[in-house]
Design a protein around this motif. Structure first.
Motif, mmCIF file in Angstrom:
data_model
loop_
_atom_site.group_PDB
_atom_site.id
_atom_site.type_symbol
_atom_site.label_atom_id
_atom_site.label_comp_id
_atom_site.label_asym_id
_atom_site.label_seq_id
_atom_site.Cartn_x
_atom_site.Cartn_y
_atom_site.Cartn_z
ATOM 1 N N TYR A 191 59.548 42.400 39.616
ATOM 2 C CA TYR A 191 58.457 42.026 40.520
ATOM 3 C C TYR A 191 58.819 42.398 41.968
ATOM 4 O O TYR A 191 58.016 42.997 42.701
ATOM 5 N N ASP A 218 57.100 44.972 44.740
ATOM 6 C CA ASP A 218 56.627 44.541 46.053
ATOM 7 C C ASP A 218 57.241 45.362 47.184
ATOM 8 O O ASP A 218 56.563 45.651 48.174
ATOM 9 N N THR A 223 49.905 33.229 48.295
ATOM 10 C CA THR A 223 50.215 32.720 46.946
ATOM 11 C C THR A 223 50.663 31.267 47.037
ATOM 12 O O THR A 223 50.843 30.733 48.126
ATOM 13 N N HIS A 235 46.118 42.504 44.458
ATOM 14 C CA HIS A 235 47.334 43.081 43.873
ATOM 15 C C HIS A 235 47.497 42.548 42.441
ATOM 16 O O HIS A 235 48.318 41.676 42.156
ATOM 17 N N HIS A 291 60.890 34.369 46.340
ATOM 18 C CA HIS A 291 60.600 35.781 46.062
ATOM 19 C C HIS A 291 60.217 36.529 47.345
ATOM 20 O O HIS A 291 60.720 37.615 47.625
ATOM 21 N N SER A 320 44.963 38.266 43.362
ATOM 22 C CA SER A 320 46.035 38.867 42.565
ATOM 23 C C SER A 320 46.366 38.169 41.244
ATOM 24 O O SER A 320 47.517 37.802 41.006
ATOM 25 N N PRO A 321 45.370 37.965 40.384
ATOM 26 C CA PRO A 321 45.651 37.351 39.075
ATOM 27 C C PRO A 321 46.333 38.350 38.151
ATOM 28 O O PRO A 321 46.490 39.530 38.500
ATOM 29 N N ASN A 322 46.738 37.866 37.007
ATOM 30 C CA ASN A 322 47.438 38.718 36.056
ATOM 31 C C ASN A 322 46.527 39.111 34.906
ATOM 32 O O ASN A 322 45.777 38.290 34.381
ATOM 33 N N ASP A 350 46.766 40.469 51.112
ATOM 34 C CA ASP A 350 47.052 40.587 49.676
ATOM 35 C C ASP A 350 46.740 39.217 49.091
ATOM 36 O O ASP A 350 47.448 38.251 49.361
ATOM 37 N N TYR A 403 50.470 37.735 52.580
ATOM 38 C CA TYR A 403 50.517 37.522 51.136
ATOM 39 C C TYR A 403 50.142 36.072 50.879
ATOM 40 O O TYR A 403 50.816 35.172 51.376
ATOM 41 N N GLY A 419 48.337 41.721 38.699
ATOM 42 C CA GLY A 419 49.530 41.812 37.856
ATOM 43 C C GLY A 419 49.160 42.569 36.589
ATOM 44 O O GLY A 419 48.800 41.970 35.582
HETATM 45 N N1 ARG Z 1 50.255 38.333 40.311
HETATM 46 C C1 ARG Z 1 51.052 37.364 40.991
HETATM 47 C C2 ARG Z 1 50.914 36.015 40.316
HETATM 48 O O1 ARG Z 1 49.934 35.758 39.683
HETATM 49 C C3 ARG Z 1 50.676 37.220 42.445
HETATM 50 C C4 ARG Z 1 50.879 38.458 43.278
HETATM 51 C C5 ARG Z 1 50.936 38.173 44.740
HETATM 52 N N2 ARG Z 1 51.086 39.370 45.543
HETATM 53 C C6 ARG Z 1 52.211 40.070 45.657
HETATM 54 N N3 ARG Z 1 52.217 41.167 46.364
HETATM 55 N N4 ARG Z 1 53.322 39.688 45.061
HETATM 56 O O2 ARG Z 1 51.781 35.169 40.442
#
Ligand code: ARG
Length: 576
Positions: free
Chosen positions: A315, A319, A339, A166, A346, A129-131, A126, A337, A168
């Protein structure tokens, strides 16, 4: 057939066998011999320190133990010399003939000797994973680059990898974005740079909500409508997702990053209520201040809020639902994961809750530190957000200058291709060559140094070998290096052969520890050894036979560099 092992594993198995044979009594049941490479060639190629640790359990002097172990290794085909050193160290020197055979095998093996330890196992990675409606920030860049390297490394070890972005793409911000869209949108700006405009309207709407209570209420209503499936709002939301994805995909294409799945948080929306039911059934749910929580105080992890007072999910809830969905669909052995470090709590929380709900999958948070970018790194820098595109553009621009100077004879198209490989490679390598968990300061000087631990240095080493091979082919068109036996005669040659033979070891170590920098270190070391070899050993002027053997050896160095860099997502053009 015997399972393929790396050299350190092979020696460790031999030591293990000798120890078990010699010391059946008193040996700790979980004892596992370990052998690692030496940093000082005076101690041989590999060494083992186990006898020191075993002394207590076996009630014998370490040296005496080591003597017996060494005797048990007598005649091992891989070993030329096994020496006892100091109070009980064992130093191994590999047989040169055995090494020659080993690299011969690596040369022909499709996996370049990497043991397929992941066969039959699935790993979900995973990453990125941008938003939606927000530009990628530096943390997403690192996640993309590190996650992609982990993806490639696991595939190389035989794992079935599912790379999942993944996104956001769900959550409370969409109420504000919808309000912003309806009130502040600049249509032209949306066409030119959609994500920046979406972010602008989001920020404007957010600020307005701070001053104007009724604005916040209206945004909440929009969100509720969206969540209830209101057609108009859903349509807008979809367009936000699509616009953002279009922009993210441009970046992924430039970075040569591909996902198997792009399931955003919204994908799991219908499962969130079910997670609450599961928690309730397991008697894990508590009410606190109107919210639903799981108390993790006993593990010193605070409380995990799974449903807010207003009924919205969090969030963490998403998950947890995502873990269940992935386990059901893919039965992965591991989920990684990737990040930044700020999300450690978290992940600890929702890993713990998932375990309590019966998830047995190995869940790993591969976190990385922040990357510092000195003020003067970019010409286009707005606020704190570094535009990833600007970073890549700048890298390619600098690389193009370099390529134009070093290879003025190449056509402009080829120069541009090479510049892209060097520029993008520099950015990736600057990231991947550091321990992910350390604070990294990015500078162009370091990232692009032709004489340091950088992508251009490694790419140059590779291209230099290709050019030697081209010269050879031009001078000796009848020559057949591929038929010349490997001869690791010179000490430097043997060193090069040993390093090539260690490639599988480096790949496996980087994969197992989730640290691509261990592979980067290995490749840098290999390139440096080659560079010394190149300066001190004649190839083209060597006598026939020796010349061919050397050509074959350096071709294998080039291929190893190419394969290794590929695992870091970095290309190796034949010229730079
Ligand atoms: N979208 C989240 C962010 O930008 C990161 C997600 C990471 N993956 C997960 N399964 N929580 O901070």
């Amino acid at each position: 057939m015997l399972k393929l092992q790396t050299i350190d594993q092979e020696l460790a198995s031999a030591v293990q066998e000798s120890i078990v044979q010699n010391f059946s009594e008193g040996l700790p049941e979980d004892f596992k011999a370990s052998v690692f490479r030496t940093s000082d060639p005076r101690h041989g190629d590999y060494q083992c320190n186990d006898c020191m640790q075993l002394a207590k359990a076996l009630r014998q002097a370490p040296r005496g133990i080591a003597e017996k172990v060494v005797a048990g290794l007598e005649g091992h085909a891989a070993l030329e010399k096994v020496e006892l050193a100091g109070p009980g160290f064992i130093n191994f020197t590999l047989s040169t003939e055995w090494l020659e055979n080993r690299i011969l095998f690596l040369e022909s093996d499709g996996q370049r000797g990497i043991p397929q330890v992941g066969e039959g196992q699935t790993v979900v990675v995973d990453y990125s994973s941008p938003n939606v409606a927000k530009p990628m920030h530096i943390g997403h860049i690192r996640s993309t680059v590190i996650g992609n390297a982990l993806d490639r490394l696991h595939r190389a070890c035989g794992f079935n990898v599912i790379a999942d972005n993944h996104l956001g793409d769900w959550g409370t911000q969409f109420g504000l974005i919808l309000m912003g869209y309806r009130n502040f949108l600049d249509k032209e700006a949306l066409e030119v740079s959609p994500v920046a405009e979406l972010e602008r309207i989001y920020v404007a709407s957010y600020q307005k909500s701070k001053e104007d209570e009724s604005w916040l209420d209206a945004a909440r209503d929009e969100l509720v409508k969206l969540q209830a499936g209101d057609e108009e709002n859903l349509k807008l939301w979809k367009s936000f997702v699509e616009l953002s994805l279009m922009e993210f995909n441009k970046i992924y294409a430039r970075l040569d990053v591909r996902f198997d799945l792009e399931r955003g948080e919204s994908f799991y929306n219908d499962r969130l209520a079910g997670i609450l039911d599961k928690l309730k059934a397991a008697e894990l749910l508590q009410e606190s201040d109107g919210a639903q929580i799981v108390d993790l105080e006993e593990e010193k992890l605070g409380v995990c809020i799974v449903q807010k007072r207003d009924g919205g999910f969090n969030y963490a809830t998403t998950d947890i639902a995502t873990v269940f969905s992935r386990v059901e669909e893919f039965s992965p052995a591991t989920i990684l994961y990737v990040t930044d470090e700020r999300q450690q709590r978290h992940f600890q929380q929702f890993f713990s809750v998932s375990k309590k709900l019966g998830i047995e999958t190995d869940l790993q948070h591969v976190w990385f530190g922040l990357m510092r970018l000195p003020e003067a790194t970019f010409s286009t820098r707005e606020g704190n957000v570094i535009k990833l595109e600007a970073l890549l553009d700048e890298a390619e621009r600098r690389a193009l200058e370099m390529v134009k100077a070093s290879s003025p004879d190449l056509s402009p198209e080829v120069q541009a291709q090479v510049a892209s490989a060097v520029g993008i490679g520099s950015i990736k390598y600057a990231d991947l060559s550091q321990n992910p968990q350390s604070l990294v300061t990015f500078t162009w000087e370091k990232a692009m140094a032709l004489d340091g631990n950088s992508a251009p240095y490694l790419q140059y080493a590779h291209a230099r070998i290709r050019s030697v091979l081209d010269k050879y082919a031009a001078q000796f068109p009848e020559g057949k290096p591929e038929e010349a036996p490997y001869q690791l005669a010179e000490p430097l040659e043997r060193d090069l052969g040993l390093k090539i033979a260690r490639f599988p070891e480096a790949v496996l170590m980087a994969t197992r520890t989730y640290r691509p920098n261990l592979l980067a270190d290995y490749l840098f070391d290999l390139a440096q050894t080659y560079s010394t070899y190149h300066q001190s050993i004649p190839f083209l002027r060597a006598e026939p036979g020796v010349r061919e053997s050397r050509m074959r050896l350096i071709a294998l160095v080039a291929d190893t560099l190419k394969d290794g860099l590929k695992l870091l997502g970095i290309e190796t053009p034949n010229r730079i």
